[in-house]
Design a protein around this motif. Structure first.
Motif, PDB file in Angstrom:
ATOM      1  N   PRO A 115       0.802  -1.234   0.000  1.00  0.00           N
ATOM      2  CA  PRO A 115       0.000   0.000   0.000  1.00  0.00           C
ATOM      3  C   PRO A 115       0.828   1.274   0.000  1.00  0.00           C
ATOM      4  O   PRO A 115       0.305   2.342  -0.334  1.00  0.00           O
ATOM      5  N   ALA A 116       2.102   1.205   0.364  1.00  0.00           N
ATOM      6  CA  ALA A 116       2.926   2.412   0.418  1.00  0.00           C
ATOM      7  C   ALA A 116       3.450   2.828  -0.952  1.00  0.00           C
ATOM      8  O   ALA A 116       3.944   3.946  -1.111  1.00  0.00           O
ATOM      9  N   ILE A 117       3.361   1.960  -1.950  1.00  0.00           N
ATOM     10  CA  ILE A 117       3.880   2.268  -3.277  1.00  0.00           C
ATOM     11  C   ILE A 117       2.834   3.043  -4.077  1.00  0.00           C
ATOM     12  O   ILE A 117       1.671   2.630  -4.174  1.00  0.00           O
ATOM     13  N   GLU A 118       3.241   4.169  -4.645  1.00  0.00           N
ATOM     14  CA  GLU A 118       2.357   4.934  -5.522  1.00  0.00           C
ATOM     15  C   GLU A 118       2.329   4.275  -6.897  1.00  0.00           C
ATOM     16  O   GLU A 118       3.352   3.810  -7.400  1.00  0.00           O
ATOM     17  N   ILE A 119       1.147   4.246  -7.512  1.00  0.00           N
ATOM     18  CA  ILE A 119       0.968   3.579  -8.804  1.00  0.00           C
ATOM     19  C   ILE A 119       0.419   4.589  -9.803  1.00  0.00           C
ATOM     20  O   ILE A 119      -0.518   5.334  -9.505  1.00  0.00           O
ATOM     21  N   SER A 120       1.022   4.622 -10.998  1.00  0.00           N
ATOM     22  CA  SER A 120       0.487   5.441 -12.076  1.00  0.00           C
ATOM     23  C   SER A 120       0.320   4.569 -13.312  1.00  0.00           C
ATOM     24  O   SER A 120       1.128   3.673 -13.570  1.00  0.00           O
ATOM     25  N   ILE A 121      -0.748   4.805 -14.070  1.00  0.00           N
ATOM     26  CA  ILE A 121      -1.017   4.064 -15.299  1.00  0.00           C
ATOM     27  C   ILE A 121      -1.163   5.059 -16.436  1.00  0.00           C
ATOM     28  O   ILE A 121      -2.054   5.918 -16.414  1.00  0.00           O
ATOM     29  N   GLN A 122      -0.252   4.972 -17.405  1.00  0.00           N
ATOM     30  CA  GLN A 122      -0.312   5.811 -18.596  1.00  0.00           C
ATOM     31  C   GLN A 122      -0.996   5.028 -19.709  1.00  0.00           C
ATOM     32  O   GLN A 122      -0.808   3.822 -19.826  1.00  0.00           O
ATOM     33  N   ILE A 123      -1.768   5.721 -20.537  1.00  0.00           N
ATOM     34  CA  ILE A 123      -2.460   5.087 -21.653  1.00  0.00           C
ATOM     35  C   ILE A 123      -1.871   5.605 -22.960  1.00  0.00           C
ATOM     36  O   ILE A 123      -1.671   6.808 -23.135  1.00  0.00           O
ATOM     37  N   GLY A 124      -1.579   4.694 -23.873  1.00  0.00           N
ATOM     38  CA  GLY A 124      -1.058   5.072 -25.184  1.00  0.00           C
ATOM     39  C   GLY A 124      -1.080   3.866 -26.098  1.00  0.00           C
ATOM     40  O   GLY A 124      -1.566   2.792 -25.722  1.00  0.00           O
ATOM     41  N   ASN A 125      -0.547   4.024 -27.325  1.00  0.00           N
ATOM     42  CA  ASN A 125      -0.518   2.866 -28.211  1.00  0.00           C
ATOM     43  C   ASN A 125       0.670   1.961 -27.861  1.00  0.00           C
ATOM     44  O   ASN A 125       1.537   2.319 -27.058  1.00  0.00           O
ATOM     45  N   SER A 126       0.705   0.796 -28.494  1.00  0.00           N
ATOM     46  CA  SER A 126       1.717  -0.205 -28.132  1.00  0.00           C
ATOM     47  C   SER A 126       3.130   0.314 -28.331  1.00  0.00           C
ATOM     48  O   SER A 126       4.005   0.107 -27.490  1.00  0.00           O
ATOM     49  N   LYS A 127       3.377   0.974 -29.459  1.00  0.00           N
ATOM     50  CA  LYS A 127       4.725   1.473 -29.735  1.00  0.00           C
ATOM     51  C   LYS A 127       5.164   2.485 -28.688  1.00  0.00           C
ATOM     52  O   LYS A 127       6.288   2.440 -28.191  1.00  0.00           O
ATOM     53  N   GLN A 128       4.274   3.389 -28.326  1.00  0.00           N
ATOM     54  CA  GLN A 128       4.613   4.392 -27.313  1.00  0.00           C
ATOM     55  C   GLN A 128       4.953   3.726 -25.982  1.00  0.00           C
ATOM     56  O   GLN A 128       5.913   4.118 -25.308  1.00  0.00           O
ATOM     57  N   MET A 129       4.185   2.718 -25.601  1.00  0.00           N
ATOM     58  CA  MET A 129       4.402   2.077 -24.306  1.00  0.00           C
ATOM     59  C   MET A 129       5.688   1.250 -24.294  1.00  0.00           C
ATOM     60  O   MET A 129       6.441   1.269 -23.318  1.00  0.00           O
ATOM     61  N   ILE A 130       5.966   0.533 -25.372  1.00  0.00           N
ATOM     62  CA  ILE A 130       7.198  -0.259 -25.422  1.00  0.00           C
ATOM     63  C   ILE A 130       8.414   0.662 -25.477  1.00  0.00           C
ATOM     64  O   ILE A 130       9.437   0.405 -24.826  1.00  0.00           O
TER      65      ILE A 130
END
Length: 304
Positions: A115-130
Motif C-alpha cells: 500500500p505504500a507504493i504509488e501507482i500510475s497508469i499511462q495510456i497510449g498505443n503499443s509502440k509508445q508504451m514499449i
C-alpha cells in the motif's frame, strides 16, 4: 575510499579513543590506526595529537569534523533510503498500457500487498508504451502485440474471445449467436489501422471469404461504445472490454470467435529488481489468482 577514511576519522574524533572507535566500527585497532595515518599522509596534515590513552583533535581536525559528520549522516540517510526502497515501503510503480482492462486486477492485488507504493497508469498505443519501457520511463507495459524481442520478459494476462456489441434495438441484438460472415451486413465501428482489435476483426472476416464492410473509424473503445449507445453501428471487441451497460447488447460468435491476447512486458534486466519482481508476483493471469513469473527477493521488514 575517502569515505571510509573520513568515517573512521569521525568515529575516532567522536570517541576520543582509537580502541573505542575500532570497537564501534567493528574493525581491528591497527586498521583504525592505519586509516588515520593514510588520511594524514594523503594530504600531509596532522588530524590528531596523540597522548597517552587518548587522541585530541588538531586545528585541522576540528575544521574537518563538521564536514565528516555531514558525510557520515548522508551515508546513513542513503543507507536508510535504499533499505526502505528495497523493502517497498515507498516508491513509484509506473505502468503503461494500451487499455487498463486486463491489468487492473493485478494492480489491485499489488496495491493490497504494497500500500505504500504509488501507482500510475499511462495510456497510449503499443509502440509508445514499449518505447517508454526501453527508455525506463515506465516499469511495465501492457500490449496486445506479441513481441519477440529478446530484451523483453512477456507474461500473458488474458486470452479474450471477441464478441459483437450492438444497440438493444439492432436486428442482431436478440440473437444467441452470430456467424462471423453476418458482419458483412452490419455497419461496423472500428478502430484505426494498426489496432489489434481491427486486425483480428479483418482476419476473421478474411477467413470466411469476406471483406471489411461499410464502417466508421473511431479512435477509442469508449467512443465506440458511446456510438453504439446512439445506434450508429455495431462493433467487435474483446468480451472483457465491454462495459456492463443495458444500452449495450453482447452477442457471441457461434464458432471460431477471434481471440485477443493481452501481454505484460518488462525488461529482462529488471525482472529481479524488487519493485518489478513484486508486480510480477501479483499478476492475475488466466486460471491463476496471482502468478509468479520471476524469482524476486522476499519482502523484508519495513524499517522505521
Amino acid at each position: 575510499m575517502l569515505g571510509d577514511l573520513l568515517m573512521t576519522f569521525y568515529e575516532v574524533a567522536r570517541q576520543g579513543s582509537i580502541t573505542t572507535a575500532a570497537r564501534q566500527l567493528r574493525v581491528s585497532q591497527p586498521t583504525v590506526t592505519g586509516r588515520i595515518r593514510q588520511l594524514e599522509d594523503l594530504y600531509g596534515v596532522e588530524l590528531f595529537h596523540r597522548r597517552a590513552g587518548r587522541v585530541d583533535l588538531s586545528d585541522v581536525g576540528v575544521a574537518l569534523m563538521p564536514l565528516a559528520e555531514q558525510i557520515t549522516q548522508q551515508e546513513s540517510n542513503a543507507d536508510f533510503l535504499l533499505r526502505n526502497a528495497g523493502n517497498l515501503s515507498f516508491g513509484n510503480l509506473r505502468i503503461g498500457a494500451t487499455g487498463p482492462y486486463y491489468i487492473l486486477r493485478s494492480v489491485a492485488a499489488f496495491r493490497q500487498r504494497y500500500p505504500a507504493i504509488e501507482i500510475s497508469i499511462q495510456i497510449g498505443n503499443s509502440k509508445q508504451m514499449i518505447d517508454a519501457l526501453y527508455e525506463y520511463r515506465i516499469d511495465a507495459a501492457v500490449s496486445s502485440h506479441a513481441l519477440g524481442d529478446s530484451r523483453l520478459h512477456r507474461v500473458m494476462l488474458a486470452a479474450d474471445p471477441m464478441v459483437l456489441v450492438v444497440h438493444p434495438a439492432h436486428p442482431l441484438a436478440r440473437r444467441v449467436h452470430v456467424d462471423v460472415a453476418e458482419l458483412s451486413g452490419c455497419h461496423l465501428l472500428v478502430r484505426e489501422q494498426g489496432s489489434m482489435t481491427r486486425e483480428a476483426t479483418e482476419s476473421a472476416l478474411h477467413a470466411v471469404g469476406a471483406e471489411l464492410p461499410a464502417h466508421t473509424v473511431i479512435g477509442s473503445r469508449e467512443a465506440i461504445c458511446e456510438a453504439i449507445r446512439h445506434n450508429l453501428g455495431a462493433s467487435v471487441m474483446p468480451a472483457g472490454e465491454v462495459p456492463h451497460d443495458p444500452a449495450l447488447a453482447v452477442v457471441r460468435f457461434a464458432n471460431d470467435a477471434p481471440v485477443i491476447h493481452e501481454y505484460l512486458y518488462c525488461l529482462k534486466t529488471r525482472c529481479n529488481t524488487r519493485l518489478v519482481g513484486a508486480l510480477l508476483d501479483c499478476l492475475v493471469t488466466p486460471g491463476h489468482a496471482a502468478s509468479r513469473r520471476c524469482e524476486a527477493p522476499p519482502p523484508a521488514p519495513i524499517l522505521n
